[in-house]
Design a protein around this motif. Structure first.
Motif, PDB file in Angstrom:
ATOM      1  N   VAL A  58       0.841  -1.198   0.000  1.00 46.30           N
ATOM      2  CA  VAL A  58       0.000   0.000   0.000  1.00 46.30           C
ATOM      3  C   VAL A  58       0.879   1.252   0.000  1.00 46.30           C
ATOM      4  O   VAL A  58       0.543   2.265  -0.589  1.00 46.30           O
ATOM      5  CB  VAL A  58      -0.938  -0.002   1.224  1.00 46.30           C
ATOM      6  CG1 VAL A  58      -1.787   1.246   1.255  1.00 46.30           C
ATOM      7  CG2 VAL A  58      -1.819  -1.226   1.179  1.00 46.30           C
ATOM      8  N   TYR A  60       3.449   1.818  -1.647  1.00 48.06           N
ATOM      9  CA  TYR A  60       3.894   2.192  -2.988  1.00 48.06           C
ATOM     10  C   TYR A  60       2.732   2.691  -3.848  1.00 48.06           C
ATOM     11  O   TYR A  60       2.822   3.743  -4.469  1.00 48.06           O
ATOM     12  CB  TYR A  60       4.578   0.996  -3.674  1.00 48.06           C
ATOM     13  CG  TYR A  60       5.069   1.318  -5.065  1.00 48.06           C
ATOM     14  CD1 TYR A  60       6.112   2.218  -5.247  1.00 48.06           C
ATOM     15  CD2 TYR A  60       4.486   0.741  -6.189  1.00 48.06           C
ATOM     16  CE1 TYR A  60       6.558   2.537  -6.518  1.00 48.06           C
ATOM     17  CE2 TYR A  60       4.927   1.055  -7.462  1.00 48.06           C
ATOM     18  CZ  TYR A  60       5.961   1.950  -7.616  1.00 48.06           C
ATOM     19  OH  TYR A  60       6.400   2.271  -8.874  1.00 48.06           O
ATOM     20  N   THR A  61       1.639   1.950  -3.899  1.00 45.82           N
ATOM     21  CA  THR A  61       0.548   2.307  -4.823  1.00 45.82           C
ATOM     22  C   THR A  61      -0.505   3.189  -4.175  1.00 45.82           C
ATOM     23  O   THR A  61      -1.326   3.784  -4.869  1.00 45.82           O
ATOM     24  CB  THR A  61      -0.167   1.047  -5.320  1.00 45.82           C
ATOM     25  OG1 THR A  61      -0.762   0.406  -4.198  1.00 45.82           O
ATOM     26  CG2 THR A  61       0.783   0.090  -5.994  1.00 45.82           C
ATOM     27  N   TRP A  62      -0.523   3.249  -2.862  1.00 44.01           N
ATOM     28  CA  TRP A  62      -1.562   3.947  -2.094  1.00 44.01           C
ATOM     29  C   TRP A  62      -2.945   3.373  -2.406  1.00 44.01           C
ATOM     30  O   TRP A  62      -3.956   3.929  -1.992  1.00 44.01           O
ATOM     31  CB  TRP A  62      -1.576   5.458  -2.363  1.00 44.01           C
ATOM     32  CG  TRP A  62      -0.280   6.153  -2.134  1.00 44.01           C
ATOM     33  CD1 TRP A  62       0.806   5.650  -1.483  1.00 44.01           C
ATOM     34  CD2 TRP A  62       0.084   7.483  -2.531  1.00 44.01           C
ATOM     35  NE1 TRP A  62       1.813   6.579  -1.464  1.00 44.01           N
ATOM     36  CE2 TRP A  62       1.397   7.707  -2.100  1.00 44.01           C
ATOM     37  CE3 TRP A  62      -0.582   8.498  -3.209  1.00 44.01           C
ATOM     38  CZ2 TRP A  62       2.063   8.916  -2.320  1.00 44.01           C
ATOM     39  CZ3 TRP A  62       0.072   9.688  -3.435  1.00 44.01           C
ATOM     40  CH2 TRP A  62       1.383   9.905  -2.998  1.00 44.01           C
ATOM     41  N   CYS A  63      -3.001   2.340  -3.207  1.00 48.83           N
ATOM     42  CA  CYS A  63      -4.264   1.671  -3.559  1.00 48.83           C
ATOM     43  C   CYS A  63      -5.211   2.583  -4.348  1.00 48.83           C
ATOM     44  O   CYS A  63      -6.390   2.291  -4.493  1.00 48.83           O
ATOM     45  CB  CYS A  63      -4.973   1.179  -2.302  1.00 48.83           C
ATOM     46  SG  CYS A  63      -5.453  -0.538  -2.414  1.00 48.83           S
TER      47      CYS A  63
ATOM     48  N   TYR B  97      -0.533  12.751   1.468  1.00 48.30           N
ATOM     49  CA  TYR B  97       0.060  11.915   0.427  1.00 48.30           C
ATOM     50  C   TYR B  97       1.273  12.569  -0.225  1.00 48.30           C
ATOM     51  O   TYR B  97       2.226  11.878  -0.591  1.00 48.30           O
ATOM     52  CB  TYR B  97      -1.000  11.510  -0.603  1.00 48.30           C
ATOM     53  CG  TYR B  97      -1.857  10.395  -0.080  1.00 48.30           C
ATOM     54  CD1 TYR B  97      -1.341   9.121   0.067  1.00 48.30           C
ATOM     55  CD2 TYR B  97      -3.169  10.622   0.317  1.00 48.30           C
ATOM     56  CE1 TYR B  97      -2.108   8.088   0.582  1.00 48.30           C
ATOM     57  CE2 TYR B  97      -3.948   9.593   0.831  1.00 48.30           C
ATOM     58  CZ  TYR B  97      -3.405   8.329   0.959  1.00 48.30           C
ATOM     59  OH  TYR B  97      -4.153   7.304   1.475  1.00 48.30           O
ATOM     60  N   LYS B 104       9.215   9.266   1.342  1.00 47.10           N
ATOM     61  CA  LYS B 104       9.794   8.082   0.716  1.00 47.10           C
ATOM     62  C   LYS B 104      10.874   8.478  -0.283  1.00 47.10           C
ATOM     63  O   LYS B 104      11.898   7.810  -0.414  1.00 47.10           O
ATOM     64  CB  LYS B 104       8.712   7.276  -0.006  1.00 47.10           C
ATOM     65  CG  LYS B 104       7.834   6.509   0.945  1.00 47.10           C
ATOM     66  CD  LYS B 104       6.627   5.943   0.225  1.00 47.10           C
ATOM     67  CE  LYS B 104       5.880   4.966   1.086  1.00 47.10           C
ATOM     68  NZ  LYS B 104       6.521   3.652   1.183  1.00 47.10           N
ATOM     69  N   ILE B 137      -5.589  -7.373   0.253  1.00 44.57           N
ATOM     70  CA  ILE B 137      -5.365  -5.948   0.517  1.00 44.57           C
ATOM     71  C   ILE B 137      -6.458  -5.120  -0.172  1.00 44.57           C
ATOM     72  O   ILE B 137      -7.060  -4.223   0.414  1.00 44.57           O
ATOM     73  CB  ILE B 137      -3.973  -5.512   0.006  1.00 44.57           C
ATOM     74  CG1 ILE B 137      -2.882  -6.150   0.857  1.00 44.57           C
ATOM     75  CG2 ILE B 137      -3.850  -3.984   0.040  1.00 44.57           C
ATOM     76  CD1 ILE B 137      -1.490  -5.863   0.357  1.00 44.57           C
ATOM     77  N   TYR B 222       9.907   6.169  -5.630  1.00 44.34           N
ATOM     78  CA  TYR B 222       9.852   7.562  -5.166  1.00 44.34           C
ATOM     79  C   TYR B 222      11.249   8.132  -5.122  1.00 44.34           C
ATOM     80  O   TYR B 222      12.172   7.514  -4.583  1.00 44.34           O
ATOM     81  CB  TYR B 222       9.226   7.623  -3.769  1.00 44.34           C
ATOM     82  CG  TYR B 222       7.768   7.259  -3.764  1.00 44.34           C
ATOM     83  CD1 TYR B 222       6.810   8.216  -4.047  1.00 44.34           C
ATOM     84  CD2 TYR B 222       7.360   5.960  -3.486  1.00 44.34           C
ATOM     85  CE1 TYR B 222       5.465   7.885  -4.062  1.00 44.34           C
ATOM     86  CE2 TYR B 222       6.017   5.623  -3.498  1.00 44.34           C
ATOM     87  CZ  TYR B 222       5.079   6.589  -3.781  1.00 44.34           C
ATOM     88  OH  TYR B 222       3.750   6.265  -3.808  1.00 44.34           O
TER      89      TYR B 222
END
Lengths: 263, 373
Positions: A58, A60-63, B97, B104, B137, B222
């Motif tokens: 999550v 990386y992609t933040w979903c 975000y 990151k 997930i 990132y």
């Protein structure tokens, strides 16, 4: 109930003809079955069967891409339910909206639809930010980034056309403000630069009754025809176009080398 | 300092002239696009914004602003409008975000400096199965989001106002919140630019990004330093020219689209002097002390020359001087595309400052042809 040596109910079910006809690979326990669970499902096979580790995180992609799609499906379902009650006419639109919360049992469907719509705009924006920050638009994914930009514009247009449907003061004036800009479109709007050039003799081709704003509103101001037009755009036309672009978007993720990642 | 003084201070600071200037000036020190900015970014401690502490402090400041706002009788009215709640979400989520991405990125920058692979890297042969590692997930994410939506829907009723009445225009009339950036641009540009040309340029410009960005680094993880110029330009356009204008349009624009601080009463009778003049009026009436020429092209000649110089001559001069290396690296097509998109983007802040400093209405003013720049 049953002897200990007997098979469990789940196992019995798994061996039945009905179960086998639906889920061919059985309950995904082994590696092979788990791969098959993805490959054999029309919905899950959007995904590859295996992914690099970072791609399922999550962090990386933040979903966000997945949530955008989820919200689209969610909005389609709540939207269909709303269509059972809503009539897009000046006479009924407003009262139907009132009835949605006052007469319909568990009347939060309009709330679910509206808040999901606002969320979708935000989530799509965040998806774009994520893709930019990880540089995932870089070759070979440059075309898919463009598709994504179009999908973002479509998301905002979907939200904008839906804004009119409650037919209250908030709705018609927000849409009036938004669509007034179309009046100034170069060449195509009656108050746009260059529109006066499009004339035969002294008869203007582009005037208030024939310009791009008129085409959008179906009239000279936001009225009955606009409501119907926006209703059709909102429920049929834009979702249809968006679905085509989504199909391309998802297809191209796989074809352009799957999810981005460091080499 | 008591709370009233703090509120007046925030009111004064939020005026677009001041808040926009502060943001613009401080921005390159937050997302440093060159070594010089980076040096000050490090020395001044601004880099701490992208640490865990910075993230928490940002969250606290945003929350403090909203809490103070909630208990303020005037800000409460704007803040608690049901359709403004997405903006509150927008401010939190965008901050979180962008902070997360930068956090990151900075961790990866350190790793790359040490010659290590980015955190996202793993052995290409070492893959995980989508069932169950990704599917669960996704399942949890959609359940959580659905719960969030249901709770939000139960607590906040969707807004419904009086039935539509074409005869009663509300003041202010606002577009939906995601278009308020465009509506705010209408203050500085005519609708054919703010409502048609700039949105087109935004869409085309976004789609052009992968084709004009020839930097191959930073793909799939990132990172900041490897692509700092691109990051800076994108973040400036996104945060300042889009999100911040939305915030101004939502919270700081009241009746007649006049500016009001967040804690100010929306006085419908607030008088704003309209003293804006066109460049042609300045030139002929003020400087030459005579009437406007009747020939439109002569009247607006200076405006046309300035616009032409800005859009078509400036890129050529830059290609030969200051940006010579860039021109060589990017080639003519990419260079011209970047220049056009960049100059149109920059034209927004430029026009804002021309308005604020010189009260300039239009650079080229031909209302006869609906052609005002």
């Amino acid at each position: 109930m049953s002897d200990k040596n007997d098979k469990s109910l789940l196992e019995k079910m798994e061996e039945s003809q009905v179960w086998k006809s639906i889920i061919r690979s059985g309950i995904p326990r082994t590696r092979r079955q788990r791969m098959h669970a993805i490959l054999g499902s029309v919905f899950l096979h959007l995904h590859p069967a295996r992914l690099p580790k970072h791609a399922v995180k999550v962090g990386y992609t933040w979903c966000m891409g997945g949530l955008s799609f989820f919200l689209f499906v969610n909005l389609t379902i709540t939207g269909i339910l709303l269509m059972f009650y809503y009539r897009p006419t000046v006479e009924y639109a407003f009262t139907d909206i009132i009835d949605l919360s006052e007469q319909v049992p568990l009347g939060i469907m309009r709330e679910l639809h509206r808040w999901a719509a606002h969320s979708m705009v935000l989530i799509v924006w965040l998806h774009m930010v994520r893709v930019f920050m990880t540089g995932s638009y870089k070759p070979p994914r440059e075309f898919n980034w463009g598709i994504g930009v179009i999908l973002m514009v479509l998301t905002m247009l979907l939200s904008f056309t839906g804004y009119l449907l409650p037919w209250d003061q908030l709705a018609i004036w927000a849409v009036t403000v938004g669509s007034n800009m179309a009046r100034a479109t170069p060449f195509l709007g009656n108050e746009g630069p260059g529109a006066a050039l499009l004339a035969i003799g002294d008869i203007n081709l582009v005037h208030v009754g024939s310009d791009v704003r008129f085409a959008l509103l179906g009239g000279r101001f936001v009225g009955e025809a606009t409501l119907l037009r926006f209703y059709v755009l909102h429920c049929i036309a834009i979702p249809f176009v968006a679905m085509i672009f989504m199909a391309v978007h998802f297809w191209r993720i796989r074809k352009d080398g799957g999810i981005s990642g460091p080499l | 300092m008591n709370i009233t003084a703090l509120k007046s201070l925030i009111d004064a600071l939020s005026a677009p002239t001041i808040s926009f200037t502060i943001l613009t000036v401080i921005f390159p020190f937050i997302f440093p696009p060159s070594d010089w900015f980076e040096k000050i970014h490090r020395k001044s401690g601004l880099w701490r914004i992208w640490t865990k502490l910075g993230g928490v402090i940002g969250m606290i400041l945003i929350t403090a602003f909203f809490v103070i706002g909630y208990f303020d009788p005037y800000f409460n009215k704007t803040l608690t409008k049901a359709d403004n709640f997405p903006i509150v979400l927008m401010i939190y989520s965008m901050w979180f975000y962008i902070w997360l991405g930068m956090f990151k990125a900075y961790r990866n920058d350190i790793r790359l400096d040490q010659g290590l692979k980015p955190n996202e890297y793993n052995d290409p042969d070492d893959k995980v199965l989508v069932w169950p590692d990704l599917v669960y997930i996704e399942f949890i994410a959609l359940i959580l989001f659905q719960v969030f939506l249901i709770v939000w829907s139960i607590i906040v009723a969707a807004p419904i106002e009086e039935p539509a009445n074409p005869a009663a225009t509300p003041n202010p009339s606002k577009a939906p919140w995601y278009f308020l950036g465009l509506q705010e641009m209408l203050v500085y540009y005519d609708p054919w630019i703010a409502g048609v040309l700039l949105p087109t340029f935004i869409i085309v410009g976004l789609m052009a990004i992968p084709y004009v960005d020839i930097n191959k680094k930073g793909d799939g993880y990132y990172s900041f330093r490897e692509r700092r110029v691109g990051m800076f330009i994108f973040m400036y356009g996104w945060v300042v020219l889009w999100l911040f204008l939305i915030i101004i349009g939502t919270f700081f624009r009241g009746p007649n689209w006049n500016f009001f601080g967040p804690f100010e009463y929306w006085d419908i009778h607030k008088v704003e002097a309209l003293t804006n003049v066109n460049l042609s009026e300045l030139l002929w009436v003020k400087w030459f002390n005579q009437g406007l020429p009747s020939n439109i092209l002569i009247r607006e000649g200076l405006g046309f020359v300035i616009t032409g110089l800005y859009l078509f001559v400036l890129p050529v001069i830059l290609a030969k001087t200051y940006l010579k290396d860039m021109y060589a690296a990017y080639g003519p097509t990419r260079f011209v595309t970047i220049m056009m998109l960049g100059l149109v983007m920059l034209a927004l802040p430029i026009k804002m400052y021309l308005r604020w400093v010189f009260n300039l209405q239009y650079i080229v003013a031909i209302p006869e042809w609906f052609f005002n720049i």
